[in-house]
Write a protein that holds these residues in place. Structure first.
Motif, mmCIF file in Angstrom:
data_model
loop_
_atom_site.group_PDB
_atom_site.id
_atom_site.type_symbol
_atom_site.label_atom_id
_atom_site.label_comp_id
_atom_site.label_asym_id
_atom_site.label_seq_id
_atom_site.Cartn_x
_atom_site.Cartn_y
_atom_site.Cartn_z
ATOM 1 N N GLY A 184 37.205 -29.377 29.180
ATOM 2 C CA GLY A 184 37.861 -29.192 27.880
ATOM 3 C C GLY A 184 38.108 -27.728 27.567
ATOM 4 O O GLY A 184 39.177 -27.358 27.054
ATOM 5 N N LEU A 185 37.129 -26.883 27.880
ATOM 6 C CA LEU A 185 37.262 -25.447 27.616
ATOM 7 C C LEU A 185 38.368 -24.830 28.476
ATOM 8 O O LEU A 185 39.168 -24.022 27.986
ATOM 9 C CB LEU A 185 35.927 -24.749 27.888
ATOM 10 N N VAL A 186 38.420 -25.211 29.746
ATOM 11 C CA VAL A 186 39.461 -24.689 30.643
ATOM 12 C C VAL A 186 40.847 -25.125 30.178
ATOM 13 O O VAL A 186 41.782 -24.320 30.124
ATOM 14 C CB VAL A 186 39.206 -25.162 32.097
ATOM 15 N N VAL A 187 40.985 -26.408 29.821
ATOM 16 C CA VAL A 187 42.280 -26.917 29.332
ATOM 17 C C VAL A 187 42.656 -26.237 28.020
ATOM 18 O O VAL A 187 43.833 -25.934 27.779
ATOM 19 C CB VAL A 187 42.224 -28.455 29.173
ATOM 20 N N LEU A 188 41.673 -25.972 27.164
ATOM 21 C CA LEU A 188 41.912 -25.254 25.912
ATOM 22 C C LEU A 188 42.540 -23.885 26.186
ATOM 23 O O LEU A 188 43.558 -23.521 25.581
ATOM 24 C CB LEU A 188 40.602 -25.091 25.149
ATOM 25 N N LEU A 189 41.949 -23.133 27.084
ATOM 26 C CA LEU A 189 42.433 -21.776 27.383
ATOM 27 C C LEU A 189 43.827 -21.809 28.021
ATOM 28 O O LEU A 189 44.698 -21.004 27.667
ATOM 29 C CB LEU A 189 41.444 -21.065 28.302
ATOM 30 N N GLN B 73 44.975 -11.800 27.796
ATOM 31 C CA GLN B 73 44.257 -12.944 28.353
ATOM 32 C C GLN B 73 42.803 -12.611 28.707
ATOM 33 O O GLN B 73 41.908 -13.400 28.420
ATOM 34 C CB GLN B 73 45.008 -13.504 29.571
ATOM 35 N N PRO B 74 42.529 -11.449 29.331
ATOM 36 C CA PRO B 74 41.119 -11.102 29.567
ATOM 37 C C PRO B 74 40.311 -11.011 28.274
ATOM 38 O O PRO B 74 39.150 -11.432 28.238
ATOM 39 C CB PRO B 74 41.207 -9.733 30.253
ATOM 40 N N MET B 75 40.942 -10.501 27.209
ATOM 41 C CA MET B 75 40.230 -10.393 25.929
ATOM 42 C C MET B 75 39.926 -11.778 25.359
ATOM 43 O O MET B 75 38.832 -12.023 24.842
ATOM 44 C CB MET B 75 41.053 -9.577 24.928
ATOM 45 N N ILE B 76 40.889 -12.704 25.466
ATOM 46 C CA ILE B 76 40.659 -14.074 24.998
ATOM 47 C C ILE B 76 39.535 -14.722 25.808
ATOM 48 O O ILE B 76 38.665 -15.408 25.258
ATOM 49 C CB ILE B 76 41.956 -14.912 25.095
ATOM 50 N N LEU B 77 39.552 -14.490 27.126
ATOM 51 C CA LEU B 77 38.495 -15.036 27.983
ATOM 52 C C LEU B 77 37.128 -14.477 27.598
ATOM 53 O O LEU B 77 36.141 -15.212 27.527
ATOM 54 C CB LEU B 77 38.793 -14.716 29.452
ATOM 55 N N VAL B 78 37.071 -13.177 27.342
ATOM 56 C CA VAL B 78 35.803 -12.538 26.973
ATOM 57 C C VAL B 78 35.302 -13.088 25.644
ATOM 58 O O VAL B 78 34.134 -13.467 25.499
ATOM 59 C CB VAL B 78 35.955 -11.009 26.893
ATOM 60 N N MET B 79 36.188 -13.166 24.662
ATOM 61 C CA MET B 79 35.794 -13.623 23.331
ATOM 62 C C MET B 79 35.317 -15.076 23.348
ATOM 63 O O MET B 79 34.301 -15.413 22.746
ATOM 64 C CB MET B 79 36.962 -13.469 22.352
ATOM 65 N N THR B 80 36.069 -15.932 24.052
ATOM 66 C CA THR B 80 35.652 -17.343 24.118
ATOM 67 C C THR B 80 34.387 -17.491 24.956
ATOM 68 O O THR B 80 33.540 -18.344 24.666
ATOM 69 C CB THR B 80 36.769 -18.225 24.706
ATOM 70 N N GLY B 81 34.251 -16.674 25.994
ATOM 71 C CA GLY B 81 33.045 -16.719 26.827
ATOM 72 C C GLY B 81 31.807 -16.316 26.056
ATOM 73 O O GLY B 81 30.762 -16.985 26.130
ATOM 74 N N VAL B 82 31.932 -15.241 25.288
ATOM 75 C CA VAL B 82 30.795 -14.752 24.496
ATOM 76 C C VAL B 82 30.403 -15.762 23.425
ATOM 77 O O VAL B 82 29.224 -16.069 23.225
ATOM 78 C CB VAL B 82 31.128 -13.388 23.864
ATOM 79 N N ILE B 83 31.404 -16.296 22.738
ATOM 80 C CA ILE B 83 31.104 -17.233 21.649
ATOM 81 C C ILE B 83 30.574 -18.556 22.209
ATOM 82 O O ILE B 83 29.729 -19.215 21.586
ATOM 83 C CB ILE B 83 32.343 -17.453 20.751
ATOM 84 N N SER B 84 31.034 -18.946 23.398
ATOM 85 C CA SER B 84 30.529 -20.173 24.032
ATOM 86 C C SER B 84 29.063 -20.010 24.420
ATOM 87 O O SER B 84 28.237 -20.899 24.161
ATOM 88 C CB SER B 84 31.367 -20.512 25.272
ATOM 89 N N MET C 21 38.659 -19.296 20.005
ATOM 90 C CA MET C 21 37.279 -18.968 19.630
ATOM 91 C C MET C 21 36.671 -20.101 18.817
ATOM 92 O O MET C 21 35.544 -20.532 19.067
ATOM 93 C CB MET C 21 37.241 -17.667 18.822
ATOM 94 N N GLN C 22 37.442 -20.586 17.838
ATOM 95 C CA GLN C 22 36.927 -21.639 16.951
ATOM 96 C C GLN C 22 36.683 -22.944 17.702
ATOM 97 O O GLN C 22 35.624 -23.567 17.571
ATOM 98 C CB GLN C 22 37.916 -21.876 15.804
ATOM 99 N N LEU C 23 37.648 -23.363 18.519
ATOM 100 C CA LEU C 23 37.497 -24.611 19.254
ATOM 101 C C LEU C 23 36.413 -24.492 20.341
ATOM 102 O O LEU C 23 35.673 -25.440 20.591
ATOM 103 C CB LEU C 23 38.833 -25.015 19.886
ATOM 104 N N ALA C 24 36.311 -23.315 20.962
ATOM 105 C CA ALA C 24 35.305 -23.107 22.003
ATOM 106 C C ALA C 24 33.893 -23.191 21.443
ATOM 107 O O ALA C 24 32.972 -23.666 22.120
ATOM 108 C CB ALA C 24 35.517 -21.756 22.676
ATOM 109 N N SER C 25 33.703 -22.745 20.203
ATOM 110 C CA SER C 25 32.360 -22.786 19.611
ATOM 111 C C SER C 25 31.865 -24.217 19.470
ATOM 112 O O SER C 25 30.690 -24.512 19.701
ATOM 113 C CB SER C 25 32.367 -22.082 18.243
#
Length: 454
Positions: A441-446, A350-361, A399-403
């Protein structure tokens, strides 16, 4: 050293844009400084050896020239043609006829903000069949925007909602979706049905609900809102009275595009530009027959062309400036540094998903693009997934949806600039209205991704 210079340039760009300096100029200067930094400190080539002019410095201008050519011939042409179509619809009274007919039943809902929320849901569904965020946005600006404003929503609210209708990049027609599916090594249709769809239902509902409250409260608190609405209404009232059937004209492009889409398994391929040009032609023929004056009808083409020119100066130049700035960020090494850091972070699932989506966002907001950051980071998904022993799609999809979600908060992204170019509202005011719906939307996505697949 190069890192601090980059931070300073980013701060410089943000500061002067907030101070209401000409944004195109600020972005061009910022991009130029970033590229010069990359040349002076790293000797980074600006173009491939084949495309280079033989000088790194001159290649900066060659890249700018190539970007203008590519953007104007592609997305730029779409925006210009749609802008010309919208202006012609106003001129012949078709937009007013559409508003007059459609607002009668919609007014029975007694809530322009409920209609706004429903517009977002409708637009997100249409995005599956019209994968271009800018193309869909400008189509809705032609057809739905006048209705929303006439019902009582402000131009700012209507523009904000329409600008986010394609924020999820859903469906196998989306380039980002195809890349995400390929990265996760699954079929694009399966990726859409099994992974995107279950998560997107929750995200769409959350964004629509947030739009309802954000736009309603925002309009209530804006002192200039009523003046803006009156201005728009006055604009509509200045247009010509037209027969009731003219209300069909603004809808023709949407009917053509959907009619010749994969939805109906059509063998004919249709794009937004052709649909718009065909719709203008049909409208002009009917208008010419009705008015019985060939000379005046042909002269009306000037209205279309003048509008196309104004779209270029206000909209296309901003898109190119944003791309130029994003290219500078890439060449100076910021994106590569983030990728390398992520590879060696050694975090949990989960931390890795948060980091990846955070960086790409963050990258999507700064670069004004959902495609560029995702294309840069997508290849990391299998490696990162393997390091925490999960299916690559569990990381690739958020990652894709967050972008796309984060792109809708950037004032330099193409779709926001395009819809603002039609409504005349500042992109920077619009992203203030899109920020909270996109954050929710981003929070609900995660959360939904974690519950369903994590």
């Amino acid at each position: 050293m190069i890192f601090f210079i980059t931070l300073f340039i980013i701060f410089f760009v943000g500061f002067f844009i907030v101070k209401k300096y000409y944004p195109q100029g600020v972005l061009f200067v910022g991009g130029f400084l970033l590229l010069c930094t990359a040349i002076l400190f790293n000797g980074t080539p600006m173009l491939s050896e084949k495309a280079s002019l033989g000088s790194n410095f001159l290649d900066i201008f060659q890249y700018l020239k190539d970007t203008f050519s590519k953007t104007t011939a592609g997305l730029g042409l779409t925006i210009m043609v749609v802008g010309g179509f919208a202006k012609y619809m106003d001129h012949i009274g078709a937009s007013k006829a559409l508003v007059k007919i459609t607002t009668k039943p919609m007014k029975k809902l007694n809530s322009p903000y409920l209609v706004l929320a429903l517009t977002y849901i409708l637009g997100q569904i249409l995005n599956i069949f019209i994968p271009s965020a800018s193309g869909l946005g400008v189509l809705l600006m032609v057809t739905v925007y006048p209705i929303l404003v006439s019902l009582g929503a402000s131009p700012l609210s209507a523009t904000a909602v329409i600008g986010t209708t394609a924020c999820l990049d859903l469906g196998p027609a989306s380039g980002n979706s195809v890349l995400a599916a390929k990265t996760a090594n699954i079929d694009a249709a399966l990726y859409f049905v099994k992974y995107q769809l279950p998560v997107s239902i929750f995200v769409i509902a959350a964004i629509a609900l947030t739009h309802y409250f954000v736009q309603k409260i925002g309009d209530k608190n804006l002192s200039y809102n009523e003046n803006e609405i009156k201005k728009e209404t006055a604009k509509a009232d200045d247009s010509k009275e037209a027969p009731g059937f003219y209300a069909l004209f603004p809808i023709i492009p949407l009917v053509i595009i959907l009619g010749f889409s994969s939805l109906f398994k059509s063998s004919i391929k249709m794009n937004v530009e052709v649909a718009m040009l065909l719709s203008i032609t049909i409208s002009m023929i009917v208008e010419g027959v009705r008015r019985r004056t060939f000379k005046n009808t042909i002269t009306d083409l000037k209205i279309v062309f003048n509008s196309m020119g104004s779209q270029f100066s206000a909209v296309i130049t901003l898109i190119v400036a944003g791309q130029f700035f994003a290219y500078g960020l890439t060449k100076v090494g910021v994106i590569d540094s983030i990728i390398e850091w992520t590879k060696h972070a050694g975090l949990g699932v989960q931390p890795m998903i948060l980091v990846m989506t955070g960086v790409i966002s963050a990258s999507s907001v700064i670069m004004g693009s959902g495609n560029a950051p995702f294309f840069a980071f997508a290849a990391l998904a299998p490696t990162v997934a393997a390091s925490v022993n999960i299916d690559p799609v569990v990381i690739a999809m958020p990652m894709q949806l967050a972008s796309g979600i984060a792109r809708s908060v950037s004032p330099i992204t193409a779709v926001i600039v395009a819809v603002c170019g039609i409504s005349g509202v500042s992109p920077f005011l619009v992203v203030r209205r899109t920020f909270l719906p996109m954050l929710v939307g981003l929070v609900v996505l995660l959360i939904s991704n974690m519950i369903l697949f994590g």
